[in-house]
Design a protein around this motif. Structure first.
Motif, mmCIF file in Angstrom:
data_model
loop_
_atom_site.group_PDB
_atom_site.id
_atom_site.type_symbol
_atom_site.label_atom_id
_atom_site.label_comp_id
_atom_site.label_asym_id
_atom_site.label_seq_id
_atom_site.Cartn_x
_atom_site.Cartn_y
_atom_site.Cartn_z
ATOM 1 N N LEU A 25 -10.471 17.549 -37.982
ATOM 2 C CA LEU A 25 -10.317 16.989 -36.640
ATOM 3 C C LEU A 25 -10.876 17.933 -35.592
ATOM 4 N N SER A 26 -10.677 19.232 -35.770
ATOM 5 C CA SER A 26 -11.203 20.210 -34.822
ATOM 6 C C SER A 26 -12.726 20.141 -34.757
ATOM 7 N N LEU A 27 -13.385 20.014 -35.904
ATOM 8 C CA LEU A 27 -14.841 19.894 -35.925
ATOM 9 C C LEU A 27 -15.290 18.621 -35.220
ATOM 10 N N GLY A 87 -14.913 24.722 -32.499
ATOM 11 C CA GLY A 87 -13.916 23.939 -33.206
ATOM 12 C C GLY A 87 -12.711 24.717 -33.683
ATOM 13 N N ARG A 88 -12.786 26.024 -33.706
ATOM 14 C CA ARG A 88 -11.669 26.806 -34.237
ATOM 15 C C ARG A 88 -10.388 26.540 -33.446
ATOM 16 N N GLY A 89 -9.408 25.909 -34.088
ATOM 17 C CA GLY A 89 -8.123 25.636 -33.454
ATOM 18 C C GLY A 89 -8.158 24.558 -32.382
ATOM 19 N N LEU A 90 -9.264 23.777 -32.316
ATOM 20 C CA LEU A 90 -9.415 22.843 -31.201
ATOM 21 C C LEU A 90 -8.442 21.671 -31.281
ATOM 22 N N SER A 91 -8.081 21.230 -32.482
ATOM 23 C CA SER A 91 -7.132 20.118 -32.583
ATOM 24 C C SER A 91 -5.782 20.505 -31.993
#
Length: 205
Positions: A25-27, A87-91
């Motif tokens: 999901l973060s990606l 994207g790292r930790g974006l969700s």
């Protein structure tokens, strides 16, 4: 609202019925931000390279943060590198921000009023907008959702595209998101195999 926020809301709505890997999901959210920033005129894709435009507030905190994070030195950053870096930790960032602005809440149980757990979208204009895009099979949102397993197949190509979004740029971003999700799954599988082999070694002693 933005495609990234709509995707985050849709993912929270669907979480009870489908298991969504937070890394995937973060990606996808990082990919959605590329679409949002293109539409806002904050970046242009040149091949697979992200060329930033003139800084301009979008009115969305996380999207402004994304715009500020764009690499502004040539040869600029590839879409793939952006997905892994941004994207790292974006969700988690989107889930926290939705809760912060009151678009999600933690459900209250009868016996445990402040029960800890995942947040769920509340009834709001933002949720209805995301649901409308989802129900209409809006192509970009649908394709990003398909990449993380929220739906079986992406929708058909859009009949009309925003001026800043060409077929080539859309294909580039969506294909890169799909490849990154597959790569992340391959990493998970390797780790599972390695951990299983390690456990088997210890069982032998």
């Amino acid at each position: 609202m933005t495609t990234a926020r709509d995707l985050a809301i849709v993912a929270l709505d669907a979480a009870a019925g489908r298991s969504v890997e937070q890394g995937d999901l973060s990606l996808a959210l990082a990919g959605a931000e590329v679409f949002d920033l293109m539409e806002a005129g904050a970046l242009v894709l040149e091949g697979d390279r992200i060329r930033p435009g003139a800084p301009a507030p979008t009115g969305d905190r996380l999207l402004d943060e994304a715009a500020a994070a764009l690499v502004r030195q040539e040869p600029y950053e590839s879409v793939e590198d952006w997905l892994w870096r941004r994207g790292r930790g974006l969700s988690t960032a989107y889930a926290d921000d939705l809760e912060r602005v009151g678009l999600t809440a933690r459900p209250r149980g009868r016996r445990i009023p402040l029960r800890a757990g995942r947040t769920v979208p509340v009834d709001s204009e933002a949720r209805r907008r995301a649901e409308d895009r989802w129900a209409s099979d809006e192509p970009v949102l649908a394709a990003l959702a398909a990449a993380v397993g929220l739906r079986e197949e992406p929708a058909e190509e859009p009949a009309e595209e925003p001026e800043a979004l060409t077929a080539d740029s859309a294909t580039t971003v969506l294909a890169t998101v799909g490849d990154a999700v597959l790569e992340l799954e391959a990493v998970r599988q390797r780790r599972t195999i390695e951990n299983a082999a390690f456990d088997n070694v210890w069982r032998g002693y």
